[in-house]
Design a protein around this motif. Structure first.
Motif, PDB file in Angstrom:
ATOM      1  N   MET A  11      61.100  31.716 -11.508  1.00 49.80           N
ATOM      2  CA  MET A  11      61.702  31.350 -12.794  1.00 49.80           C
ATOM      3  C   MET A  11      62.959  30.562 -12.481  1.00 49.80           C
ATOM      4  O   MET A  11      63.832  31.049 -11.751  1.00 49.80           O
ATOM      5  CB  MET A  11      62.072  32.602 -13.588  1.00 49.80           C
ATOM      6  N   THR A  34      66.312  28.157 -14.025  1.00 52.97           N
ATOM      7  CA  THR A  34      67.152  28.008 -15.219  1.00 52.97           C
ATOM      8  C   THR A  34      67.912  26.689 -15.142  1.00 52.97           C
ATOM      9  O   THR A  34      68.385  26.284 -14.074  1.00 52.97           O
ATOM     10  CB  THR A  34      68.164  29.168 -15.342  1.00 52.97           C
ATOM     11  N   TYR A  40      57.358  27.245 -20.325  1.00 50.06           N
ATOM     12  CA  TYR A  40      58.819  27.131 -20.335  1.00 50.06           C
ATOM     13  C   TYR A  40      59.339  27.558 -21.694  1.00 50.06           C
ATOM     14  O   TYR A  40      58.577  27.621 -22.679  1.00 50.06           O
ATOM     15  CB  TYR A  40      59.256  25.702 -19.983  1.00 50.06           C
ATOM     16  N   TRP A  41      60.633  27.855 -21.715  1.00 51.82           N
ATOM     17  CA  TRP A  41      61.295  28.296 -22.946  1.00 51.82           C
ATOM     18  C   TRP A  41      62.601  27.521 -23.085  1.00 51.82           C
ATOM     19  O   TRP A  41      63.311  27.307 -22.090  1.00 51.82           O
ATOM     20  CB  TRP A  41      61.597  29.796 -22.890  1.00 51.82           C
ATOM     21  N   VAL A  42      62.901  27.127 -24.302  1.00 53.87           N
ATOM     22  CA  VAL A  42      64.055  26.259 -24.563  1.00 53.87           C
ATOM     23  C   VAL A  42      64.895  26.827 -25.704  1.00 53.87           C
ATOM     24  O   VAL A  42      64.360  27.141 -26.772  1.00 53.87           O
ATOM     25  CB  VAL A  42      63.580  24.846 -24.965  1.00 53.87           C
ATOM     26  N   ASP A  43      66.194  26.951 -25.480  1.00 53.21           N
ATOM     27  CA  ASP A  43      67.152  27.176 -26.552  1.00 53.21           C
ATOM     28  C   ASP A  43      67.788  25.823 -26.839  1.00 53.21           C
ATOM     29  O   ASP A  43      68.655  25.356 -26.075  1.00 53.21           O
ATOM     30  CB  ASP A  43      68.201  28.211 -26.114  1.00 53.21           C
ATOM     31  N   GLN A  52      69.686  25.391 -23.061  1.00 58.55           N
ATOM     32  CA  GLN A  52      69.250  26.284 -21.967  1.00 58.55           C
ATOM     33  C   GLN A  52      67.733  26.209 -21.828  1.00 58.55           C
ATOM     34  O   GLN A  52      67.007  26.299 -22.823  1.00 58.55           O
ATOM     35  CB  GLN A  52      69.662  27.721 -22.298  1.00 58.55           C
ATOM     36  N   PHE A  57      64.319  27.614 -19.411  1.00 57.25           N
ATOM     37  CA  PHE A  57      63.717  28.478 -18.394  1.00 57.25           C
ATOM     38  C   PHE A  57      62.335  27.919 -18.083  1.00 57.25           C
ATOM     39  O   PHE A  57      61.557  27.662 -19.013  1.00 57.25           O
ATOM     40  CB  PHE A  57      63.542  29.908 -18.920  1.00 57.25           C
ATOM     41  N   PHE A  91      64.799  31.656  -9.148  1.00 57.26           N
ATOM     42  CA  PHE A  91      64.644  33.044  -8.754  1.00 57.26           C
ATOM     43  C   PHE A  91      63.187  33.321  -8.382  1.00 57.26           C
ATOM     44  O   PHE A  91      62.274  32.912  -9.103  1.00 57.26           O
ATOM     45  CB  PHE A  91      65.037  33.980  -9.902  1.00 57.26           C
ATOM     46  N   ALA A  92      62.993  34.014  -7.269  1.00 54.60           N
ATOM     47  CA  ALA A  92      61.662  34.487  -6.872  1.00 54.60           C
ATOM     48  C   ALA A  92      61.399  35.767  -7.650  1.00 54.60           C
ATOM     49  O   ALA A  92      62.081  36.773  -7.436  1.00 54.60           O
ATOM     50  CB  ALA A  92      61.622  34.764  -5.374  1.00 54.60           C
TER      51      ALA A  92
END
Lengths: 83, 83
Positions: free
Chosen positions: A5, A7, A40-43, A48, A50, A77-78
């Protein structure tokens, strides 16, 4: 294959449209690195992002972003997934 | 329902077992807050946790963590998902 993941904290806002275009570039680039960007995720307001991917290494995952559009992650991050 | 991704940066390492226990407590607590924790990702070495949930608000999502085990998120983002 290991799961990662990453950021991206852009500071300013970002649109789903812009991220979708960058993601499409990732998908067009990833095969040569043996990477599979999953979702993926977006703010939008916070700028931001992910990104979740399968990759042989964190370097391989980040190389896709670098080659596709240059917007490399701030951190990667693993991870293991639970639900 | 709105979607949220929260982040926990514990500093020290964390085990999948410990996070699974905390997540089970979230699941046992979430209904009274109208929240649905969907999945989570853990970097054991970095002590980094990402939780994805549907919730009526960020406060509601965080209240589940507070009531279930007290480990509230460092940050919580209102996200949209792409793939």
């Amino acid at each position: 294959m290991p799961l990662f993941m990453d950021t991206h904290s852009l500071g300013d806002g970002v649109t789903m449209d812009d991220v979708a275009k960058a993601h499409a570039a990732d998908l067009a680039t990833q095969d040569s690195h043996g990477v599979n960007y999953l979702r993926y995720w977006v703010d939008e307001g916070e700028g931001q992002i992910f990104c979740l991917c399968e990759a042989p290494s964190a370097d391989a995952a980040n190389s896709v972003h670098r080659d596709a559009h240059g917007l490399v992650a701030d951190r990667i991050f693993a991870v293991q997934e639970g639900s």
